[in-house]
Structures are given as C-alpha cells and as structure tokens.
Design a protein around this motif. Structure first.
Motif, PDB file in Angstrom:
ATOM      1  N   ALA B 213       3.064  69.121 -31.887  1.00  0.00           N
ATOM      2  CA  ALA B 213       3.902  70.127 -32.593  1.00  0.00           C
ATOM      3  C   ALA B 213       5.274  70.274 -31.858  1.00  0.00           C
ATOM      4  O   ALA B 213       6.308  70.574 -32.532  1.00  0.00           O
ATOM      5  CB  ALA B 213       3.107  71.472 -32.863  1.00  0.00           C
ATOM      6  N   ASP B 214       5.125  70.527 -30.769  1.00  0.00           N
ATOM      7  CA  ASP B 214       6.467  70.653 -29.725  1.00  0.00           C
ATOM      8  C   ASP B 214       7.547  69.435 -30.024  1.00  0.00           C
ATOM      9  O   ASP B 214       8.600  69.651 -30.197  1.00  0.00           O
ATOM     10  CB  ASP B 214       6.140  71.007 -28.370  1.00  0.00           C
ATOM     11  CG  ASP B 214       7.091  71.515 -27.778  1.00  0.00           C
ATOM     12  OD1 ASP B 214       7.786  72.608 -28.219  1.00  0.00           O
ATOM     13  OD2 ASP B 214       7.922  70.881 -26.704  1.00  0.00           O
ATOM     14  N   ARG B 215       6.989  68.161 -30.111  1.00  0.00           N
ATOM     15  CA  ARG B 215       7.763  67.361 -30.056  1.00  0.00           C
ATOM     16  C   ARG B 215       8.553  66.834 -31.566  1.00  0.00           C
ATOM     17  O   ARG B 215       9.414  66.564 -31.464  1.00  0.00           O
ATOM     18  CB  ARG B 215       6.905  65.862 -29.851  1.00  0.00           C
ATOM     19  CG  ARG B 215       6.671  65.546 -28.319  1.00  0.00           C
ATOM     20  CD  ARG B 215       6.358  63.926 -28.113  1.00  0.00           C
ATOM     21  NE  ARG B 215       7.281  63.112 -28.507  1.00  0.00           N
ATOM     22  CZ  ARG B 215       8.187  62.615 -27.644  1.00  0.00           C
ATOM     23  NH1 ARG B 215       8.201  62.976 -26.395  1.00  0.00           N
ATOM     24  NH2 ARG B 215       9.158  61.788 -27.994  1.00  0.00           N
ATOM     25  N   LEU B 216       7.553  67.249 -32.583  1.00  0.00           N
ATOM     26  CA  LEU B 216       8.018  67.074 -33.854  1.00  0.00           C
ATOM     27  C   LEU B 216       8.877  68.252 -34.663  1.00  0.00           C
ATOM     28  O   LEU B 216       9.684  68.054 -35.328  1.00  0.00           O
ATOM     29  CB  LEU B 216       6.853  66.888 -34.656  1.00  0.00           C
ATOM     30  CG  LEU B 216       5.899  65.613 -34.235  1.00  0.00           C
ATOM     31  CD1 LEU B 216       4.570  65.585 -35.250  1.00  0.00           C
ATOM     32  CD2 LEU B 216       6.640  64.456 -34.579  1.00  0.00           C
ATOM     33  N   GLY B 217       8.545  69.488 -33.756  1.00  0.00           N
ATOM     34  CA  GLY B 217       9.278  70.476 -34.188  1.00  0.00           C
ATOM     35  C   GLY B 217       8.846  71.397 -35.398  1.00  0.00           C
ATOM     36  O   GLY B 217       7.899  70.738 -36.060  1.00  0.00           O
ATOM     37  N   PRO B 218       9.710  72.388 -35.663  1.00  0.00           N
ATOM     38  CA  PRO B 218       9.198  73.251 -36.837  1.00  0.00           C
ATOM     39  C   PRO B 218       9.633  72.584 -38.195  1.00  0.00           C
ATOM     40  O   PRO B 218      10.470  71.783 -38.020  1.00  0.00           O
ATOM     41  CB  PRO B 218       9.996  74.345 -36.599  1.00  0.00           C
ATOM     42  CG  PRO B 218      11.112  73.927 -35.618  1.00  0.00           C
ATOM     43  CD  PRO B 218      10.832  73.025 -34.961  1.00  0.00           C
ATOM     44  N   TRP B 219       8.853  72.931 -39.315  1.00  0.00           N
ATOM     45  CA  TRP B 219       9.219  72.566 -40.616  1.00  0.00           C
ATOM     46  C   TRP B 219       9.167  70.926 -40.714  1.00  0.00           C
ATOM     47  O   TRP B 219       9.932  70.348 -41.493  1.00  0.00           O
ATOM     48  CB  TRP B 219      10.576  72.706 -41.016  1.00  0.00           C
ATOM     49  CG  TRP B 219      10.792  74.340 -40.572  1.00  0.00           C
ATOM     50  CD1 TRP B 219      10.065  75.508 -40.910  1.00  0.00           C
ATOM     51  CD2 TRP B 219      11.845  74.739 -39.868  1.00  0.00           C
ATOM     52  NE1 TRP B 219      10.659  76.729 -40.694  1.00  0.00           N
ATOM     53  CE2 TRP B 219      11.781  76.177 -39.534  1.00  0.00           C
ATOM     54  CE3 TRP B 219      13.148  74.051 -38.973  1.00  0.00           C
ATOM     55  CZ2 TRP B 219      12.598  76.935 -38.912  1.00  0.00           C
ATOM     56  CZ3 TRP B 219      13.808  74.877 -38.301  1.00  0.00           C
ATOM     57  CH2 TRP B 219      13.540  76.355 -38.214  1.00  0.00           C
ATOM     58  N   ALA B 220       8.325  70.236 -40.032  1.00  0.00           N
ATOM     59  CA  ALA B 220       8.423  68.950 -40.010  1.00  0.00           C
ATOM     60  C   ALA B 220       7.817  68.468 -41.658  1.00  0.00           C
ATOM     61  O   ALA B 220       8.392  67.215 -41.759  1.00  0.00           O
ATOM     62  CB  ALA B 220       7.056  68.575 -38.775  1.00  0.00           C
ATOM     63  N   VAL B 221       7.029  69.261 -42.197  1.00  0.00           N
ATOM     64  CA  VAL B 221       6.719  68.792 -43.542  1.00  0.00           C
ATOM     65  C   VAL B 221       7.335  69.412 -44.644  1.00  0.00           C
ATOM     66  O   VAL B 221       7.313  70.415 -44.519  1.00  0.00           O
ATOM     67  CB  VAL B 221       5.202  68.772 -43.662  1.00  0.00           C
ATOM     68  CG1 VAL B 221       4.756  68.314 -45.014  1.00  0.00           C
ATOM     69  CG2 VAL B 221       4.434  67.973 -42.542  1.00  0.00           C
ATOM     70  N   SER B 222       7.697  68.562 -45.610  1.00  0.00           N
ATOM     71  CA  SER B 222       8.826  69.437 -46.716  1.00  0.00           C
ATOM     72  C   SER B 222       7.926  70.304 -47.435  1.00  0.00           C
ATOM     73  O   SER B 222       6.616  70.248 -47.570  1.00  0.00           O
ATOM     74  CB  SER B 222       9.517  68.691 -47.429  1.00  0.00           C
ATOM     75  OG  SER B 222       8.748  68.082 -48.469  1.00  0.00           O
ATOM     76  N   GLY B 223       8.514  71.600 -47.955  1.00  0.00           N
ATOM     77  CA  GLY B 223       7.758  72.630 -48.642  1.00  0.00           C
ATOM     78  C   GLY B 223       7.244  72.037 -50.035  1.00  0.00           C
ATOM     79  O   GLY B 223       5.937  72.285 -50.179  1.00  0.00           O
ATOM     80  N   PRO B 224       7.898  71.080 -50.780  1.00  0.00           N
ATOM     81  CA  PRO B 224       7.147  70.480 -51.929  1.00  0.00           C
ATOM     82  C   PRO B 224       6.020  69.719 -51.541  1.00  0.00           C
ATOM     83  O   PRO B 224       5.015  69.901 -52.294  1.00  0.00           O
ATOM     84  CB  PRO B 224       8.394  70.015 -52.555  1.00  0.00           C
ATOM     85  CG  PRO B 224       9.823  70.258 -52.183  1.00  0.00           C
ATOM     86  CD  PRO B 224       9.365  70.877 -50.752  1.00  0.00           C
ATOM     87  N   ALA B 225       6.201  68.854 -50.408  1.00  0.00           N
ATOM     88  CA  ALA B 225       4.984  68.044 -50.083  1.00  0.00           C
ATOM     89  C   ALA B 225       3.796  68.893 -49.695  1.00  0.00           C
ATOM     90  O   ALA B 225       2.705  68.252 -49.921  1.00  0.00           O
ATOM     91  CB  ALA B 225       5.545  67.092 -48.944  1.00  0.00           C
ATOM     92  N   ARG B 226       4.116  70.003 -48.921  1.00  0.00           N
ATOM     93  CA  ARG B 226       3.025  70.917 -48.597  1.00  0.00           C
ATOM     94  C   ARG B 226       2.228  71.519 -49.611  1.00  0.00           C
ATOM     95  O   ARG B 226       0.950  71.319 -49.647  1.00  0.00           O
ATOM     96  CB  ARG B 226       3.607  71.865 -47.580  1.00  0.00           C
ATOM     97  CG  ARG B 226       3.889  71.321 -46.106  1.00  0.00           C
ATOM     98  CD  ARG B 226       4.310  72.771 -45.288  1.00  0.00           C
ATOM     99  NE  ARG B 226       3.350  73.798 -45.387  1.00  0.00           N
ATOM    100  CZ  ARG B 226       2.572  73.918 -44.215  1.00  0.00           C
ATOM    101  NH1 ARG B 226       2.751  73.030 -43.117  1.00  0.00           N
ATOM    102  NH2 ARG B 226       1.633  74.734 -43.976  1.00  0.00           N
ATOM    103  N   ALA B 227       2.975  71.667 -50.728  1.00  0.00           N
ATOM    104  CA  ALA B 227       2.395  72.407 -51.990  1.00  0.00           C
ATOM    105  C   ALA B 227       1.706  71.364 -52.582  1.00  0.00           C
ATOM    106  O   ALA B 227       0.337  71.393 -53.156  1.00  0.00           O
ATOM    107  CB  ALA B 227       3.528  73.020 -52.840  1.00  0.00           C
TER     108      ALA B 227
END
Lengths: 326, 326
Positions: B213-227
């Motif tokens: 998670a630290d390597r990939l950083g925050p907000w790695a997956v887009s909001g529409p894709a999460r939904a």
C-alpha cells in the motif's frame, strides 16, 4: 502511507453533525465537475489501449506530445523518486505533503520560497507545486527557467507539479517538456473535478517517460477513465466557461473571507489560503456549524475550497458571520 | 515494458481484414461481461475512499479480509518484487510473461511443472499461476501447501496468481491468506469481463499489504472502478450463471477443436490451450479467415479464448473446417 480522506466522516463524528449536513470545503476540487456522459460498455470490458484518443487529446490540451498518462499525478509522485540516484532534494515548505513523503529516501530539505534561490546550486532536484498547495505561492516563469537551467546543467532536474494550474491563465512549463531535467505533472482531478477518475500526466524527456512507464507497467489508467478524460480534455467550451466561473468564485470567496475578518492570504482559482495563528480555533468554530475547511498546522492556516452552489455560499456566509475572532 | 495489445490492429493490417470483421479469441477474458449499470456522478468527482463497500464485498466474495485492492493484479505484479530482498525465484515455464519480467532483478529460474518440487528447497520465492496461463496447468492444493510450508519455514514465500480461477470450482488459497509467506493475487478482469476497470486484489499477511500500500500510494483504484467492482462481487446470481455458462462454453470449445484435429491440449473455463509444433502455421491459417488466436512460441502453442455469441461460434467452426493440418 500518509493519512488522507475520511476527514468528513471524522468531523461528522467529532462534531455530532450528520454527514449529509456538511458543507465540505476541505478539498481544492472544482465542485462543478465536467459532466460525465454514459460510456460504451467496451471501455469496462477490454484492456485499455493507447489508440483510444487520450494521448492525442492530452497533447492538444496541454501543448506537448512528451507525455505519459498515469493513474493520477499521485502515481507519478510515488514512482519518480526511484527513477533517480539518491541526491539532494529541495521542496517548498509548506507544500503538498505527499511530495516530501515520496522523496524520503533522498536527502530532503524543505525551504520557504525566499530561501530556494540560494540553495538550488547545491541541489540535484528542486520540486515545486505551482501554484503551491496550500498557500497559493507562485514563482515567475523566468525564475523557474533559471533554476531549471542551473539544475539541468549539472544533471539535476526541476519537477513542477501544476495540479492547480489549469484554472488560471498562468504560463505552464509543459510546452518545454522534452528538455533534459524538466518534469511537469498535471492532473484532471482539480480543474475538471474528476478526482475519482485517477488520471494525471507526466511531461518529461523520453528516457524518463520510458523509465516511469516500465515502473508503472501496462494498463496503468483504467479504460473508463481514459475515455472520460479524453472527452473532458477535448471539451474546450466547458473549459472556457469553467475557467471564468472558477476565477469569479475564487474572488467571491476571497472577498467573503476578507469581509469577515479573514483577510490577508492568497489563493488559486480553486481555493483560498488564510495563514493564521488561530487557524485551529477558527477551523473548529466553522466545523461546529457544519463547515469543513482544511486545517494546516505548520505553518498554521486554513484552506477554503469553493462552495458548490448558492445554498453552500449562504451556509458559509452565515457561519463566518458567527465567528468569534479574538 | 513488454509489448501488449494492439495485436488485433496489427493482424488487421497484416491480413488486410478490417478491424470490425475479426473474431478476437486472443484474450482469456469472459466475452459476456458483468453488465455495468449507470454510476452515481460522485464516483468520478470525489477521491475514492475505503468506506465505499469494496473491501467488504471483496472479503465476502473471496473469503478473506486480509486484502488490498490494487489497480489490476498487474499493479501487484509490478510492485511485489521490490518488497523482498533479491533472492532465488522460481516461475513455471511457460507462464504469463509479466511475472518473470517483473522479477528480473532477482535470480530467476523458469522450470517445467515436473521440475519444481526438486527445486523449491533452494528457492526463496515460488511464483505460480493457478490455473496456469497459457497452458491450464494446475497443482494440487496439497502440493501447493507443502511447497508453501517449505518456503515459509525458511522465510520464503509462495505467490499464487489466481487470475483465472474464479470461473472454476477449484480450491482457492485465499482463505489461508494472512499466513506468513503466502501471497495470492486475484483479478476481476477475466471472470467478470472487467479488464478495463483495472481492479485486482492482493491477499497476504498484514505487514506485506502495508508495504505494498505504501509503494502504490493512496487512491490506487479509481472511484468508478471501485463502485463497479463492489457491485459485481456482490452479484452472486450473475456469478453462478456465468460459472455454468463459461464451463459449458469451454467444453464446447474443446470439443470443437478436438473435432477439427486440434485435440490433445488442456484449458480453463476461460480458454483452451493447444500445444503444437505447427502452431504458427495454424495461427496464420485462422488469421487469414479473420479468427485471431494467441500464438505462443516457447513452447509453440495456440490459446483460444471463448467466442462471444453464435455468430462467432459459427465463424470459428467454418474456419476450423477449412484448416489444412499437415
């Protein structure tokens, strides 16, 4: 990982105000986003490819073909530090916290704007946000180019994060991209109000873009986000209207704050910054009235995003009227 | 970066057949994707947060809460090798090429399935795709657990990419996630047909998930894709129907290939694999008829994805009838 998000939820708990009753001014995102149309089902189904018009739309909008789409400029922020040998890095203080956090494997110095010029000669990397978040600080194009020339001559680099620049008629460095030692980051999150899409762009010399692409791997940006961003970047009519509206709203916000005893700051088209020793107290007084601002502690200050509609403007005005400024 | 995509475009040019006239069987993606409904505008506008139900839906679907959503399992493939000290890594040969490519900074050995057991004792990492892409090779759960026990006892790890496992009643290792030295990758690209969404999951012990998670950083997956992914993972009725349909279609595909002289391979619910010395010639004969399969050279073989409708089945059957197999 730095803590992000959840601020509204935490505030709702802390101040006992239901989530739906808040005016959230804690971000610098355009509250009137580019309107996303229905999408073709294929953008969800197929692996995203680079022949879908995104790169072309971005080149036209930003003014350079030396670009790499990334999953939000955050993805570039995470990946850039490992693209260079450990060295001496200068960031502005204060600035967007993810930048210094990402460069923690380097020798990092955070300086006020006035001290940068004297320090650049000993740096390998100068990293600026232009205009700066949260304080709206800006450097002249001449100054940036002089620093770039100095750094590039020694194999160093100037990295400029222009995440908040779209909404203002400021001169972007993107058209110079491709020159050695120049890296410019852009984002569609703020001006276009598409923070959820996770799309940003890196503009830089080809070898660095290749290195970044290799680190980030194929299909870094989702298909739907590519389609939406390509369309938003091509919508020049919306862009012109949004620029005018954001400029007017930012001035309106500045005037409203000034009028209620919160003068003396700076801002961008997307937020106003008010440095104040009593920032925490004012943040709390506003939060008690359901207005969430973004509190910064070093130096103490408040960042106000733009209200999204007249109801929110009225809520903010009413809350400012009730402020007790000592 | 490895070359991906554009294969259909290249084939269209090479064989002089317009893009729209191809039956594209070159992927292992479910051609009848989970139907994406209209989305709330907010998923595009707001930074994605982790309280939107995705993690909960994934925990329920996969059977473990030890998870990190990532921007496609490719994001994890890119990031995992740097989470461990350089060591001796075994992959299957052949396997999905992005895996060995990502581990090129380690001492990498690619082995046929039959040689793995003898080599595991000297490895730090064993990386398998289960079922394997492109050849459908599988290892028993007992075998995988024995290798995991051996590796974990020495501080090593078993990494299993289960990207093609959803569609079959195979035993996933996800419920064991959290045990030291076990990493499982999942993807919504194949079974759900949502390759454009770029969503996958890593299941592993907490310390590794934090590092990733630290390597990939925050907000790695887009909001529409999460939904979209949260909704697809919760749609158990669609999942049951899709599993039955994919199993039937994969058997139908195997039978059709067998019937036309292309027997003797293996497969998964999402593709059939036919190892053949004349793979390149058959690939070309099919391409001349507008049927795109995926050609592998080492060892030579063809991977056939599932036709998406009766027209495509008929096109494939007709093309197979005209094959000249020497």
């Amino acid at each position: 990982m730095l803590e992000h998000g959840g601020r509204l939820r935490l505030a709702a708990q802390r101040y006992g105000i239901p989530l739906a009753d808040w005016v959230d001014l804690s971000t610098g995102i355009n509250p009137q986003a580019w309107p996303v149309p229905p999408l073709a089902p294929e953008v969800w189904q197929r692996l995203p490819e680079t022949d879908d018009g995104l790169e072309a739309a971005a080149a036209a909008y930003y003014g350079s073909t030396q670009l790499l789409p990334v999953a939000g400029s955050q993805a570039a922020i995470q990946a850039l530090p490992a693209c260079f040998a450990p060295g001496r890095v200068i960031t502005l203080a204060p600035t967007y916290a993810e930048h210094p956090h990402a460069w923690r494997g380097h020798a990092l110095t955070a300086l006020p704007g006035a001290e940068i010029d004297a320090a650049v000669g000993n740096a390998d990397t100068l990293l600026l946000v232009q205009p700066n978040n949260p304080d709206g600080q800006r450097f002249s194009r001449e100054q940036l180019l002089a620093w770039h020339a100095d750094l590039a001559a020694r194999g160093g680099r100037l990295i400029v994060d222009e995440a908040f620049l779209d909404a203002e008629p400021m001169a972007s460095l993107v058209p110079l991209a491709g020159q050695p030692g120049l890296v410019v980051l852009r984002s569609v999150g703020k001006f276009f109000g598409l923070a959820g899409a996770r799309v940003g762009f890196v503009f830089a010399e080809a070898a660095l873009l290749e290195k970044l692409a290799d680190r980030l791997g194929p299909w870094a940006v989702s298909g739907p986000a590519r389609a939406v961003t390509a369309a938003a970047l091509a919508d020049t009519a919306w862009q012109a209207a949004a620029r005018a509206q954001l400029a007017a709203n930012s001035q309106r916000l500045a005037a409203l704050l000034d009028q209620h005893g919160l003068g003396g700051g700076a801002g961008t088209a997307l937020f106003q910054w008010r440095p104040r020793p009593d920032a925490a107290r004012i943040h709390s007084q506003l939060a008690q009235q359901g207005i969430l601002t973004r509190l910064f502690e070093t130096p103490p200050g408040l960042r106000f995003g733009l209200p999204g509609n007249e109801t929110e403007w009225a809520r903010l005005a009413a809350a400012l009227t009730r402020l007790r400024i000592l």
